[in-house]
Design an enzyme around this catalytic site. Sequence first.
Site, mmCIF file in Angstrom:
data_model
loop_
_atom_site.group_PDB
_atom_site.id
_atom_site.type_symbol
_atom_site.label_atom_id
_atom_site.label_comp_id
_atom_site.label_asym_id
_atom_site.label_seq_id
_atom_site.Cartn_x
_atom_site.Cartn_y
_atom_site.Cartn_z
ATOM 1 N N SER A 22 6.819 -7.424 3.527
ATOM 2 C CA SER A 22 6.097 -8.034 2.407
ATOM 3 C C SER A 22 7.007 -8.225 1.201
ATOM 4 O O SER A 22 7.008 -9.291 0.566
ATOM 5 C CB SER A 22 4.904 -7.155 2.017
ATOM 6 O OG SER A 22 3.967 -7.068 3.058
ATOM 7 N N ARG A 124 -5.951 -19.798 11.809
ATOM 8 C CA ARG A 124 -6.283 -18.900 10.697
ATOM 9 C C ARG A 124 -6.786 -19.713 9.507
ATOM 10 O O ARG A 124 -6.280 -20.800 9.214
ATOM 11 C CB ARG A 124 -5.090 -18.026 10.329
ATOM 12 C CG ARG A 124 -4.820 -16.982 11.400
ATOM 13 C CD ARG A 124 -3.587 -16.161 11.142
ATOM 14 N NE ARG A 124 -3.785 -15.150 10.110
ATOM 15 C CZ ARG A 124 -2.885 -14.200 9.843
ATOM 16 N NH1 ARG A 124 -1.753 -14.148 10.537
ATOM 17 N NH2 ARG A 124 -3.098 -13.310 8.899
ATOM 18 N N SER A 168 -5.305 -11.856 0.266
ATOM 19 C CA SER A 168 -4.563 -11.897 -1.001
ATOM 20 C C SER A 168 -3.410 -12.893 -0.937
ATOM 21 O O SER A 168 -2.826 -13.232 -1.975
ATOM 22 C CB SER A 168 -4.024 -10.508 -1.338
ATOM 23 O OG SER A 168 -3.073 -10.095 -0.376
ATOM 24 N N ASP A 309 -3.351 -3.506 7.656
ATOM 25 C CA ASP A 309 -2.277 -3.527 8.650
ATOM 26 C C ASP A 309 -2.038 -2.185 9.333
ATOM 27 O O ASP A 309 -1.451 -2.141 10.419
ATOM 28 C CB ASP A 309 -0.974 -4.014 8.010
ATOM 29 C CG ASP A 309 -0.955 -5.527 7.810
ATOM 30 O OD1 ASP A 309 -1.830 -6.204 8.386
ATOM 31 O OD2 ASP A 309 -0.079 -6.018 7.078
#
Length: 430
Positions: A22, A124, A168, A309
């Site tokens: 990330s 998605r 997010s 996650d």
Amino acid sequence: MNYVKITPSKLQGEVTIPPSKSLSHRAIIAAGFSKGKSVVENVMFSEDIVTTCNAMEALGVKIDKVKEADNIYTLKIEGNSDLKLLKREIDCSESGSSLRFFIPICLAEKNDVVFTGRGKLVSRPLDQYYKIFDKQGIEYSNNNGMLPLNVHGKISPGEFTIDGDVSSQFITGLMFTLPLLEGDSKIIINKTLESKGYLDLTMDILEKASIEIVNRDYKEFLIKGNQQYNSKDYRVEGDFSQAAFWLVAGVIGGKIDCLDLNSSSRQGDKEVIDIIKRMEGSLINGSSSIVAKTSNTKATVIDASQCPDIIPVLAVLAAVSEGTTEIINAGRLRIKESDRLTAITTELNKLGADLEEKEEGLIIRGKKELTGGEVESWNDHRIAMALAVASIRCTDEVTIKDSGCVKKSYPTFWEDFKKLGGNVHEWSVG
């Protein structure tokens, strides 16, 4: 198709935790928008990070790689604020972060762009952006709601209302883009905001790049236009979402010292520490490492809203803990690389676990040990790695089909598993 067969054994030793995926995405993007050169150290070239680097290069950013260790690189990045596409197609592979970050980024200037992908990414949801396109008159088309997505136009500053309970990533994409526009903007969060930790990472990277965002209690974000990204050297810290696999592995059978973890990290997945301790797992914190030791763990309630996650591997921990664990607020796991609620339930039950799937979560009745057998990864890196950890408490061998999917985020996972004493036999078919 890749397979692994694991003969159950305890794992022990030291493992250097891979750098945060990330943070790597975000540091590379911020450096690419900055004037001058930036150095981003400790980057693992997983498939997702390669995808983001390719997208930045399509926007004219120059990235030189210097290999430091096995699949670990230092990136020397020469920024480009022009943002005119050098090629029309952005291939996002299977990276949801890359897709959702680069859709608005590529519209900071007037561009004609097509976004492609594969696997679960193709379907998605992108409705949050489609609402913006409709409101601003940006032309777009897709394949019955799926990729490829063709977009033509330029995003304008203004007010952007985003649902906080979807992902997010939409908000992060706007946070990168809106400071580059000519006018001021406001992001308004509708519904309950989940995964706040990822926005903290975004705002931290942006602050380091001299971009100012005013956070009004995560309900509104005020962003001035005409801001300038400034270059900043940066070292990526260890990833708590990857550390979670080894922390659980140590707690359910072994002693594992997880190196290169920042105890003051703003990563949302750092919550794994609190959850394991709440389940009476033994974790010893150091300044830059955490040691996980074999423990008799107990059931708890796990709220997945801020840490989706790490749920697959926490489901493994719950499956071999005393009592009944409930995982709640986990509906978003259905729109990841796989439907992770169905995937982890199906595959752990094949190994003799007792999981019950709910619409928004899981009920997990713990057992002292599991059995073994053949399971599938669902082409999902986190499912494959969670099942590998589950093998520690199995009585028979575990075979994982499509084990190569770990390359998405952790290409050296199987090597690290072996270094810790894992008995793994790998082979390919076809």
